[in-house]
Design a protein around this motif. Structure first.
Motif, PDB file in Angstrom:
ATOM      1  N   LYS B 228       6.364 -23.074 -39.791  1.00  0.00           N
ATOM      2  CA  LYS B 228       5.622 -22.107 -40.519  1.00  0.00           C
ATOM      3  C   LYS B 228       4.367 -22.444 -41.023  1.00  0.00           C
ATOM      4  N   SER B 229       3.800 -23.596 -40.621  1.00  0.00           N
ATOM      5  CA  SER B 229       2.520 -23.992 -41.053  1.00  0.00           C
ATOM      6  C   SER B 229       2.087 -25.262 -40.161  1.00  0.00           C
ATOM      7  N   VAL B 230       0.685 -25.282 -40.032  1.00  0.00           N
ATOM      8  CA  VAL B 230       0.044 -26.528 -39.161  1.00  0.00           C
ATOM      9  C   VAL B 230      -0.741 -27.352 -40.217  1.00  0.00           C
ATOM     10  N   PHE B 231      -0.867 -28.454 -39.633  1.00  0.00           N
ATOM     11  CA  PHE B 231      -1.616 -29.452 -40.549  1.00  0.00           C
ATOM     12  C   PHE B 231      -2.621 -30.188 -39.531  1.00  0.00           C
ATOM     13  N   PRO B 232      -3.538 -30.848 -40.037  1.00  0.00           N
ATOM     14  CA  PRO B 232      -4.388 -31.423 -38.990  1.00  0.00           C
ATOM     15  C   PRO B 232      -4.043 -32.898 -38.675  1.00  0.00           C
ATOM     16  N   SER B 233      -2.847 -33.544 -39.255  1.00  0.00           N
ATOM     17  CA  SER B 233      -2.093 -34.640 -38.729  1.00  0.00           C
ATOM     18  C   SER B 233      -1.637 -34.194 -37.272  1.00  0.00           C
ATOM     19  N   PHE B 234      -1.314 -33.092 -36.963  1.00  0.00           N
ATOM     20  CA  PHE B 234      -0.692 -32.545 -35.876  1.00  0.00           C
ATOM     21  C   PHE B 234      -1.643 -33.215 -34.654  1.00  0.00           C
ATOM     22  N   MET B 235      -3.091 -33.170 -34.986  1.00  0.00           N
ATOM     23  CA  MET B 235      -4.049 -33.628 -33.886  1.00  0.00           C
ATOM     24  C   MET B 235      -4.553 -35.186 -34.330  1.00  0.00           C
ATOM     25  N   GLY B 236      -4.055 -35.749 -35.352  1.00  0.00           N
ATOM     26  CA  GLY B 236      -4.295 -37.147 -35.474  1.00  0.00           C
ATOM     27  C   GLY B 236      -3.730 -38.221 -34.823  1.00  0.00           C
ATOM     28  N   ALA B 237      -4.250 -39.449 -34.958  1.00  0.00           N
ATOM     29  CA  ALA B 237      -3.850 -40.633 -34.160  1.00  0.00           C
ATOM     30  C   ALA B 237      -2.289 -40.920 -34.453  1.00  0.00           C
ATOM     31  N   GLY B 238      -1.827 -40.716 -35.615  1.00  0.00           N
ATOM     32  CA  GLY B 238      -0.328 -40.736 -35.779  1.00  0.00           C
ATOM     33  C   GLY B 238       0.359 -40.143 -34.961  1.00  0.00           C
ATOM     34  N   THR B 239       0.080 -38.773 -34.542  1.00  0.00           N
ATOM     35  CA  THR B 239       1.115 -37.986 -33.765  1.00  0.00           C
ATOM     36  C   THR B 239       1.017 -38.830 -32.507  1.00  0.00           C
ATOM     37  N   THR B 240      -0.152 -39.179 -31.920  1.00  0.00           N
ATOM     38  CA  THR B 240      -0.333 -39.882 -30.409  1.00  0.00           C
ATOM     39  C   THR B 240       0.475 -41.194 -30.596  1.00  0.00           C
ATOM     40  N   ILE B 241       0.470 -42.006 -31.617  1.00  0.00           N
ATOM     41  CA  ILE B 241       1.104 -43.265 -31.864  1.00  0.00           C
ATOM     42  C   ILE B 241       2.681 -42.843 -31.766  1.00  0.00           C
ATOM     43  N   ASP B 242       3.224 -41.764 -32.530  1.00  0.00           N
ATOM     44  CA  ASP B 242       4.371 -41.185 -32.383  1.00  0.00           C
ATOM     45  C   ASP B 242       4.942 -41.171 -30.865  1.00  0.00           C
ATOM     46  N   VAL B 243       4.095 -40.468 -30.360  1.00  0.00           N
ATOM     47  CA  VAL B 243       4.647 -39.856 -28.884  1.00  0.00           C
ATOM     48  C   VAL B 243       4.636 -41.172 -27.930  1.00  0.00           C
ATOM     49  N   ILE B 244       3.772 -42.125 -28.163  1.00  0.00           N
ATOM     50  CA  ILE B 244       3.882 -43.246 -27.345  1.00  0.00           C
ATOM     51  C   ILE B 244       4.986 -44.202 -27.706  1.00  0.00           C
ATOM     52  N   LEU B 245       5.399 -44.232 -29.178  1.00  0.00           N
ATOM     53  CA  LEU B 245       6.563 -45.079 -29.433  1.00  0.00           C
ATOM     54  C   LEU B 245       7.766 -44.520 -28.722  1.00  0.00           C
ATOM     55  N   MET B 246       7.989 -42.902 -28.871  1.00  0.00           N
ATOM     56  CA  MET B 246       8.970 -42.355 -28.312  1.00  0.00           C
ATOM     57  C   MET B 246       9.053 -42.783 -26.841  1.00  0.00           C
ATOM     58  N   THR B 247       8.129 -42.484 -26.006  1.00  0.00           N
ATOM     59  CA  THR B 247       8.108 -42.508 -24.377  1.00  0.00           C
ATOM     60  C   THR B 247       8.303 -44.202 -24.199  1.00  0.00           C
ATOM     61  N   ILE B 248       7.744 -45.091 -24.760  1.00  0.00           N
ATOM     62  CA  ILE B 248       8.125 -46.465 -24.280  1.00  0.00           C
ATOM     63  C   ILE B 248       9.276 -46.819 -24.919  1.00  0.00           C
ATOM     64  N   LEU B 249       9.635 -46.301 -26.099  1.00  0.00           N
ATOM     65  CA  LEU B 249      10.981 -47.050 -26.555  1.00  0.00           C
ATOM     66  C   LEU B 249      12.033 -46.490 -25.541  1.00  0.00           C
ATOM     67  N   GLY B 250      12.181 -45.237 -25.547  1.00  0.00           N
ATOM     68  CA  GLY B 250      13.153 -44.496 -24.654  1.00  0.00           C
ATOM     69  C   GLY B 250      13.145 -44.696 -23.027  1.00  0.00           C
ATOM     70  N   GLY B 251      11.941 -45.003 -22.754  1.00  0.00           N
ATOM     71  CA  GLY B 251      11.888 -45.327 -21.322  1.00  0.00           C
ATOM     72  C   GLY B 251      11.118 -44.321 -20.631  1.00  0.00           C
ATOM     73  N   MET B 252      10.105 -44.895 -20.068  1.00  0.00           N
ATOM     74  CA  MET B 252       8.850 -44.125 -19.136  1.00  0.00           C
ATOM     75  C   MET B 252       9.357 -44.054 -17.840  1.00  0.00           C
ATOM     76  N   GLY B 253       9.079 -43.090 -17.168  1.00  0.00           N
ATOM     77  CA  GLY B 253       9.430 -42.908 -15.775  1.00  0.00           C
ATOM     78  C   GLY B 253      10.573 -42.525 -15.603  1.00  0.00           C
TER      79      GLY B 253
END
Lengths: 287, 341
Positions: B228-253
């Motif tokens: 119910k609210s949005v923050f600029p951190s949604f667009m920040g580098a931290g969000t990108t880093i999180d998603v890279i971590l998730m994808t690589i740790l979980g397993g890409m491909g």
């Protein structure tokens, strides 16, 4: 605008450009030979800054602290090359990129663990305080010191790459690695040395930056962005391109910062979009 | 396939689904919010995996799409009074356009260029969002608050987020197993060869970027609706880093891997970070080890265990072993028989 003011801004811009050159030269060198885009470069810069300031205070000797800290940072990257990069050569370059990306977490958190997450102001040694008069305007000695450091590093790299046998091997390796191997030269050792040099330059850049901006655990990430933008503008894989781009960035930031202060933070992006719009491979890129 | 075979093959997935469906009945509000975050970031990680794992291009500014989706939904709901569902078509169109724009700007270059330029673009967008010029629209560092609730209760939102994840999961599965999805993998494996066969590599990469961008945008607007609210951190580098971590740790491909990665990262963020501060360092070490030794991520372990007896190599070995065994035993029996007679 008076000519005095102009000269003053120009000198500031040049010293900024020299810092950018110090920061990005290591990245450009490592990339041009190894084709590894070392994302941990920003963190190495930060380590150079923290370690340098710490050792200068510990030894209470400026030169000794400087030399020891940059050599240590250099050895770190050399070890990373020896133990980690080597496993990935010849595979997908994506994994090298992701590996160096993972190193960012380790290095950045280690800095926070050792020195804490707070900003640390840096005390300049006495001989860097004060100003000198250049062309009737005061100019900080610190900036002169950085300018001279940049000139020394630039000359040293030029001599190394153009006048020594090792430089010849490095230049040849940039052109064609297989041929260098076929001539009976162990290029893996050269790779390790170049990584050491890359870390050395990162540490030196970080050390110069520390007296400019102080220490903060975020400086690695922000400097990484600067470095990447400069290297892309200069053309990936081109060492000279990075040097030219660094000076252009310094000029752009100083002059845009003077005329349009609110746009200063975006100046490097503006330059990047203009350059990539005109020449997508960067200033001196060969692609 | 009959029902029984389905159940035998996917029993683990069905059990997990049943647990997830029953979870809101006996969990606290906080657990529900964490679970919803996992579902939403699971979709975000799936979208990133389509780009990184299947197309082989690493974007370091993927949060642009996530943030755009969130801000478009939030702005339209707060300032213009649209309903949440009416904003989704706009999110899709805008994210697709941004994907096309970024793609045309950067995909012509080698992949490392793409990485660096998207990183810079991400920071650029973040600065734009927090700039003084756009403060009156985006709320600067404070973000936007007071987005009207789209469903009455948290439990309903929970089921909506779960349905969103499942829908996106199966859509992504369909996409990557379709002929264009296979072409993407072919391009990833050998760009030159794919080009020589006659595929337009740039077009396929653009399509992948647009699909991935739209999915990330939808995840972003879902996140806005849930929080119910949005923050600029949604667009920040931290969000990108999180998603890279998730994808690589979980397993890409693999489409399932990023979802598991999202669960892992978010659970650690929520529960571990309060116990010790340097959990990111441990994540970094795990990340480096995964990149070096386990390129298929943590889900790779699972697949490896599951397929231990099913790989063609193992089958061949088993066959040879059986042949050898039969032959050897036969000879022995012959020997015995001869002695008998």
């Amino acid at each position: 605008m008076t000519s005095q003011l102009f000269v003053n801004i120009l000198l500031s811009a040049l010293s900024l450009g020299v810092i950018y050159f110090l920061l990005s030269s290591g990245f450009a060198l490592v990339f041009s030979l190894l084709r590894v885009s070392n994302f941990s470069h920003g963190s190495l810069i930060m380590w150079g800054a923290y370690l340098g300031v710490y050792l200068v205070e510990a030894f209470s000797n400026f030169t000794l602290g400087l030399v020891v800290s940059v050599v240590i940072v250099g050895f770190f990257l050399a070890l990373v090359e020896y133990f980690l990069f080597r496993r990935l050569y010849g595979g997908n370059p994506l994994f090298e990129l992701l590996l160096t990306f993972g190193l960012i977490f380790i290095l950045d958190e280690a800095v926070k663990l050792v020195w804490g997450a707070a900003l640390i102001p840096v005390n300049k040694p006495d001989f860097l305080k004060g100003t000198v008069m250049i062309y009737g305007e005061p100019f900080a000695v610190l900036r002169l010191y950085i300018l001279s450091l940049g000139v020394v590093v630039c000359a040293g790299l030029y001599l190394l790459l153009k006048k020594t046998k090792l430089g010849l091997i490095i230049t040849a390796g940039i052109e064609n690695k297989e041929m260098v191997r076929a001539l009976g030269i162990n290029i893996n050792k050269v790779f390790t040395f170049v990584c050491w040099l890359g870390g050395f330059l990162a540490g030196l850049g970080g050390f110069a930056l520390a007296y400019f901006t102080g220490l903060s655990p975020e400086m690695g990430a922000s400097q990484l962005l600067n470095v990447l933008v400069i290297v892309v503008v200069g053309g990936l894989g081109s060492f000279m391109g990075a040097a030219i781009a660094a000076v252009i960035m310094g000029l752009a930031e100083a002059f845009i910062g003077f005329y349009l202060p609110e746009m200063a933070i975006l100046s490097s992006f503006i330059v990047m979009f203009i350059v990539l719009g005109i020449k997508p491979s960067g200033l001196l890129g060969e692609v | 396939m009959s029902m029984k075979i389905y159940f035998q093959r996917y029993w683990a997935g069905i059990v997990i689904l049943i647990i997830l469906a029953l979870l809101p009945l006996f969990s606290s509000e906080y657990t529900k919010i964490v679970a919803m975050q996992i579902f939403i970031f699971g979709v975000f990680a799936i979208s990133y995996d389509i780009l990184l794992g299947y197309t082989g291009i690493a974007s370091f500014g993927h949060a642009i799409f996530f943030g755009t989706g969130a801000y478009v939904s939030a702005l339209m709901m707060i300032k213009a009074g649209y309903s949440f569902w009416a904003t989704l078509p706009f999110v899709i169109v805008i994210c697709a356009l941004i994907g096309l724009l970024i793609g045309f700007l950067t995909l012509r270059f080698a992949t490392i260029y793409f990485t660096i330029v998207t990183l810079a673009l991400g920071q650029f967008c973040y600065f734009l969002l927090t700039n003084a010029l756009t403060y009156q629209y985006t709320g600067g560092d404070d973000g936007l608050h007071g987005i009207p609730a789209i469903l009455q209760t948290k439990t309903q939102m929970y089921y909506l987020a779960l349905a969103f994840l499942l829908a996106m999961f199966f859509i992504a599965k369909k996409i990557v197993s379709s002929p264009p999805g296979k072409t993407l993998v072919a391009i990833r494996e050998n760009e030159f060869r794919a080009k020589m066969i006659g595929y337009n590599v740039l077009n396929y990469r653009l399509i992948a970027l647009v699909i991935s961008g739209v999915m990330a945008g939808l995840a972003g607007s879902m996140n806005a609706a849930v929080l119910k609210s949005v923050f600029p951190s949604f667009m920040g580098a931290g969000t990108t880093i999180d998603v890279i971590l998730m994808t690589i740790l979980g397993g890409m491909g693999s489409i399932l891997g990023p979802v598991i990665g999202a669960a892992l990262v978010i659970i650690c963020q929520q529960y571990l970070s309060s116990y010790f501060e340097w959990w990111l360092m441990i994540f970094g070490i795990i990340f480096v080890l995964v990149v070096l030794f386990l390129p298929q991520g943590l889900i790779g372990i699972f697949y490896r265990l599951k397929d231990k007896n099913n790989t063609s190599e193992q089958k061949l070995k088993n066959e040879n072993y059986n042949r050898f065994k039969n032959h050897f035993l036969g000879k022995c029996f012959q020997l015995f028989r001869r002695q008998d007679s």
